[in-house]
Design a protein around this motif. Structure first.
Motif, PDB file in Angstrom:
ATOM      1  N   ASN A   1       6.887   2.427   5.140  1.00 13.78           N
ATOM      2  CA  ASN A   1       5.595   1.927   5.579  1.00 13.78           C
ATOM      3  C   ASN A   1       5.094   0.868   4.610  1.00 13.78           C
ATOM      4  O   ASN A   1       5.828   0.422   3.709  1.00 13.78           O
ATOM      5  CB  ASN A   1       4.596   3.079   5.701  1.00 13.78           C
ATOM      6  N   LEU A   2       3.840   0.472   4.758  1.00  9.14           N
ATOM      7  CA  LEU A   2       3.292  -0.577   3.892  1.00  9.14           C
ATOM      8  C   LEU A   2       3.325  -0.170   2.425  1.00  9.14           C
ATOM      9  O   LEU A   2       3.772  -0.933   1.570  1.00  9.14           O
ATOM     10  CB  LEU A   2       1.856  -0.902   4.327  1.00  9.14           C
TER      11      LEU A   2
ATOM     12  N   ALA B   1       3.276  -7.872   1.083  1.00  5.87           N
ATOM     13  CA  ALA B   1       2.839  -7.252   2.341  1.00  5.87           C
ATOM     14  C   ALA B   1       2.531  -8.311   3.379  1.00  5.87           C
ATOM     15  O   ALA B   1       2.854  -8.156   4.559  1.00  5.87           O
ATOM     16  CB  ALA B   1       1.611  -6.379   2.082  1.00  5.87           C
TER      17      ALA B   1
ATOM     18  N   ARG C   1       6.907  -0.159   1.013  1.00  6.66           N
ATOM     19  CA  ARG C   1       7.426  -1.506   0.767  1.00  6.66           C
ATOM     20  C   ARG C   1       6.784  -2.116  -0.478  1.00  6.66           C
ATOM     21  O   ARG C   1       7.452  -2.796  -1.269  1.00  6.66           O
ATOM     22  CB  ARG C   1       7.166  -2.385   1.979  1.00  6.66           C
TER      23      ARG C   1
ATOM     24  N   LEU D   1       7.288  -5.751   8.719  1.00  6.49           N
ATOM     25  CA  LEU D   1       6.418  -4.662   9.120  1.00  6.49           C
ATOM     26  C   LEU D   1       5.730  -4.991  10.432  1.00  6.49           C
ATOM     27  O   LEU D   1       5.527  -6.172  10.745  1.00  6.49           O
ATOM     28  CB  LEU D   1       5.367  -4.401   8.029  1.00  6.49           C
TER      29      LEU D   1
ATOM     30  N   ASP E   1       0.288  -4.007  13.034  1.00  5.07           N
ATOM     31  CA  ASP E   1      -0.814  -3.113  12.678  1.00  5.07           C
ATOM     32  C   ASP E   1      -0.828  -2.751  11.197  1.00  5.07           C
ATOM     33  O   ASP E   1      -1.835  -2.246  10.683  1.00  5.07           O
ATOM     34  CB  ASP E   1      -0.776  -1.845  13.532  1.00  5.07           C
ATOM     35  N   ALA E   2       0.270  -3.018  10.479  1.00  7.33           N
ATOM     36  CA  ALA E   2       0.288  -2.772   9.027  1.00  7.33           C
ATOM     37  C   ALA E   2      -0.665  -3.699   8.296  1.00  7.33           C
ATOM     38  O   ALA E   2      -1.058  -3.406   7.158  1.00  7.33           O
ATOM     39  CB  ALA E   2       1.701  -2.948   8.484  1.00  7.33           C
TER      40      ALA E   2
ATOM     41  N   VAL F   1       4.495  -8.599   6.988  1.00  9.36           N
ATOM     42  CA  VAL F   1       3.778  -8.560   8.259  1.00  9.36           C
ATOM     43  C   VAL F   1       4.071  -9.820   9.065  1.00  9.36           C
ATOM     44  O   VAL F   1       4.248  -9.763  10.289  1.00  9.36           O
ATOM     45  CB  VAL F   1       2.267  -8.396   8.022  1.00  9.36           C
TER      46      VAL F   1
ATOM     47  N   ASP G   1      -4.044  -1.605   0.809  1.00  8.89           N
ATOM     48  CA  ASP G   1      -2.960  -1.622  -0.169  1.00  8.89           C
ATOM     49  C   ASP G   1      -2.944  -0.357  -1.021  1.00  8.89           C
ATOM     50  O   ASP G   1      -3.895   0.430  -1.025  1.00  8.89           O
ATOM     51  CB  ASP G   1      -3.084  -2.858  -1.066  1.00  8.89           C
ATOM     52  N   THR G   2      -1.883  -0.214  -1.791  1.00  8.62           N
ATOM     53  CA  THR G   2      -1.592   1.053  -2.472  1.00  8.62           C
ATOM     54  C   THR G   2      -2.537   1.388  -3.614  1.00  8.62           C
ATOM     55  O   THR G   2      -2.556   2.516  -4.070  1.00  8.62           O
ATOM     56  CB  THR G   2      -0.170   1.009  -3.043  1.00  8.62           C
TER      57      THR G   2
ATOM     58  N   ARG H   1      -6.290  -5.938   2.130  1.00  8.52           N
ATOM     59  CA  ARG H   1      -5.486  -5.790   3.336  1.00  8.52           C
ATOM     60  C   ARG H   1      -4.826  -7.126   3.665  1.00  8.52           C
ATOM     61  O   ARG H   1      -5.302  -8.197   3.264  1.00  8.52           O
ATOM     62  CB  ARG H   1      -6.344  -5.353   4.527  1.00  8.52           C
TER      63      ARG H   1
ATOM     64  N   ALA I   1      -3.822  -1.926   7.183  1.00  5.11           N
ATOM     65  CA  ALA I   1      -3.735  -0.833   6.212  1.00  5.11           C
ATOM     66  C   ALA I   1      -4.168  -1.324   4.830  1.00  5.11           C
ATOM     67  O   ALA I   1      -3.909  -2.461   4.447  1.00  5.11           O
ATOM     68  CB  ALA I   1      -2.317  -0.282   6.159  1.00  5.11           C
TER      69      ALA I   1
END
Length: 244
Positions: free
Chosen positions: A187-188, A125, A191, A138, A141-142, A129, A147-148, A62, A145
């Motif tokens: 969104n995160l 990310a 991106r 972003l 609050d992202a 942010v 990561d992918t 994160r 989240a």
């Protein structure tokens, strides 16, 4: 012209990998098999109470974490499916992306590209942010989240393979839908996917300008059929020329 492009793509992303797979057997896609088994195993382990905590400690990345912790966890996160995606539906894409890259460019390069695009998304990310939504970044609050996971590596490998092999159909089929979805839902995860594609294309462009032995070998294999056909046509034309 279009026929030549399609023929080259067929040779590059279908014929050459299939021939290499026949020559090498299952060892030719050992990284792809490992990645698939790892994703299945981690997904199933993640469904247990203990496994969820272990996978989280080993792989959860994160933007609100210390950077050193994210760097340590990123290699494992490459093989962890995103929690909001159906893992079984994504397995064919996972296997195909790793298998194509492994057969065409080698196991080491496929792994490096997968890690590089995942790490780029993780670091990107943090930058987005920090920029905030007012600067095309972003919201804060992202940062909380996750990561992918493996999805960034998948789309990155497809983008790298498509650019290196000059395969527009592969790019349209495997990369464009992800890019379109990422733009539609910024969104995160979206991106990070865009960053992964951009980094993969940049890496592929560099390799096109400075090919090493394995890349050159692939190019020679792909172009061999066309060169041989052209040579045969030329020889037939020489024999048919009455002035010779």
């Amino acid at each position: 012209m279009l026929r030549d492009v399609l023929l080259r793509e067929w040779r590059g992303v279908v014929a050459v990998p299939c021939r290499r797979l026949l020559e090498r057997g299952p060892l030719g896609v050992s990284l792809a098999l490992f990645a698939t088994v790892a994703v299945i195993g981690l997904h199933e382990f993640q469904q247990t109470a203990v496994g969820a905590d272990v996978v989280r400690v080993l792989s959860e990345v994160r933007a609100d974490q210390p950077l050193w912790l994210s760097l340590i966890r990123t290699p494992v996160s490459v093989f962890v499916p995103a929690v909001d995606l159906a893992v079984w539906g994504g397995l064919p894409r996972l296997f195909l992306s790793f298998a194509l890259a492994e057969l065409l460019f080698g196991r080491a390069r496929a792994l490096v590209v997968a890690y590089a695009v995942t790490l780029a998304g993780t670091l990107g990310a943090r930058v987005m942010v920090a920029l905030g939504p007012d600067r095309l970044g972003l919201p804060a609050d992202a940062a909380h989240a996750v990561d992918t996971g493996a999805s960034a590596a998948i789309v990155g490998l497809f983008a790298y393979t498509a650019v290196r092999m000059r395969a527009p159909l592969l790019f349209l089929a495997a990369v464009v839908p992800t890019v379109a979805g990422s733009i539609a839902e910024p969104n995160l995860a979206g991106r990070e996917h865009l960053i992964a594609v951009a980094v993969a294309m940049a890496l592929a462009a560099v390799r096109c300008q400075w090919p090493l032995s394995d890349s050159g070998a692939v190019d020679q294999e792909v172009g061999h059929g066309s060169s041989r056909s052209a040579g045969s046509a030329g020889r037939r034309g020489d024999r048919g020329d009455p002035r010779r």
